[in-house]
Design an enzyme around this catalytic site. Structure first.
Site, mmCIF file in Angstrom:
data_model
loop_
_atom_site.group_PDB
_atom_site.id
_atom_site.type_symbol
_atom_site.label_atom_id
_atom_site.label_comp_id
_atom_site.label_asym_id
_atom_site.label_seq_id
_atom_site.Cartn_x
_atom_site.Cartn_y
_atom_site.Cartn_z
ATOM 1 N N ASP A 194 0.865 -1.186 0.000
ATOM 2 C CA ASP A 194 0.000 0.000 0.000
ATOM 3 C C ASP A 194 0.901 1.235 0.000
ATOM 4 O O ASP A 194 2.109 1.139 0.269
ATOM 5 C CB ASP A 194 -0.903 -0.008 1.239
ATOM 6 C CG ASP A 194 -1.867 1.178 1.280
ATOM 7 O OD1 ASP A 194 -2.212 1.710 0.216
ATOM 8 O OD2 ASP A 194 -2.265 1.584 2.384
ATOM 9 N N CYS A 221 -4.268 -1.193 -1.987
ATOM 10 C CA CYS A 221 -4.410 0.258 -2.104
ATOM 11 C C CYS A 221 -5.396 0.471 -3.236
ATOM 12 O O CYS A 221 -5.159 0.012 -4.367
ATOM 13 C CB CYS A 221 -3.050 0.873 -2.439
ATOM 14 S SG CYS A 221 -3.130 2.638 -2.804
ATOM 15 N N CYS A 250 -10.985 3.312 0.046
ATOM 16 C CA CYS A 250 -9.593 3.606 0.392
ATOM 17 C C CYS A 250 -9.295 2.757 1.628
ATOM 18 O O CYS A 250 -10.119 2.691 2.552
ATOM 19 C CB CYS A 250 -9.427 5.092 0.695
ATOM 20 S SG CYS A 250 -7.825 5.514 1.419
#
Ligand code: DGL
Length: 310
Positions: A20, A83, A199
């Site tokens: 991420d 991510c 997110c």
């Protein structure tokens, strides 16, 4: 550094790599560990170059490729791009660059979880909050419409949230509440049935988000669906690590779920910038204490890629 000296004995013992832009992807690690406590996980947080959410597809793709090149010596049996921004902007291209690696992202699982959460007779209106780059990519709109062509998808960029979370602000902080209220208002006006937390940082705000949107809105994050998909993918290929094997077998009483094992026995973390906030944020995202990470500077990532190209 342990990288490379830790080459697994068998394919099943190989780790799952999770990456991420920061530490938000640890919410995906938590979901993976809850379903597969026997698996080793290597986590990479590109903390020096966060946020990815304000960058271009070319830059994000380049960053992700550098990270995967760097972690290739682990011979991962699976790579999760945990991510949303990188999944939205870079997944297809990264898969082409590494055709021999099995790589998945978090956008498609999140879209699927949102469509699955729609109740019969409900208006298929789905809100998505995400970074600017994810919203601009329309990745969620396309993924949701692919699964449910009648869906109406309302997206909203919420760039402040990552910073508010990285700053360590808690759920009872008035600024967090104000931020969410402002961002969610235009979505709530459209009476959505579901809201996707697009997110990996956002799930730690889930209790407050649930309170603000009300019980009639299903709040979805991709971590659970993503982890379930990875488990099925590995199981189908016979790649799950032997559940009977546990590095701590000698010290834990038989039958005790290894999920209680200290994180250092199954999780190795890498970051590109060692912020003093790592310990606080990592334990917030993961729910347990994490050993200090290895630090790999962006220069090292770049040098590694250049060396491989020569
Ligand atoms: N964790 C990233 C995501 O899921 C957001 C943070 C960033 O902007 O880098 O989109």
């Amino acid at each position: 550094m342990k990288l490379g000296s830790d080459v697994p004995m068998t394919r099943n013992d190989a780790p799952i790599v999770v990456l991420d832009s920061g530490l938000g992807g640890l919410t995906v690690v938590q979901a993976l560990h809850a379903r597969m406590p026997q698996e080793r996980i290597v986590y990479f947080g590109d903390t020096a170059r966060l946020p990815y959410g304000s960058k271009t597809p070319a830059t994000v793709t380049h960053f992700v490729e550098q990270i995967i090149h760097y972690l290739e010596p682990f011979q991962p049996k699976h790579v999760v791009i945990a991510c949303n921004t990188a999944s939205a902007l870079a997944l297809e291209s990264v898969r082409e660059t590494f055709p021999d690696l099995s790589i998945t992202g978090v956008v498609e699982p999140g879209a699927r979880a949102a469509v699955d959460a729609l109740r019969p007779g409900e208006e298929p209106v789905i809100g998505v909050i995400a970074t600017e780059a994810t919203v601009r990519s329309r990745a969620y709109v396309l993924a949701i419409e692919d699964l449910c062509p009648s869906a109406r998808v309302i997206t909203r960029a919420t760039p402040l949230l990552v910073h508010v979370i990285e700053e360590g602000r808690e759920l009872d902080d008035p600024l967090v509440r104000l931020c969410l209220q402002q961002y969610l208002a235009p979505i709530l006006d459209r009476r959505p049935s579901a809201l996707v937390l697009g997110c990996t940082h956002y799930p730690i705000l889930r209790p407050l988000i649930c309170e603000l949107v009300g019980k009639q809105v299903s709040v979805i994050d991709s971590a659970a669906q993503c982890a379930q998909d990875v488990r099925e993918h590995l199981a189908e290929r016979g790649l799950l690590r032997d559940a009977g094997y546990d590095m701590l077998e000698s010290i834990r009483p038989a039958g005790l779920p290894p999920i209680d094992a200290p994180a250092e026995s199954w999780l190795q973390c890498y970051v590109t910038d060692d912020s003093p906030r790592f310990a606080m944020l990592a334990s917030r995202f993961l729910g347990i204490t994490v050993a200090p990470p290895e630090v790999v500077s962006p220069d090292e990532l770049f040098a590694n890629l250049t060396a491989q190209a020569l």
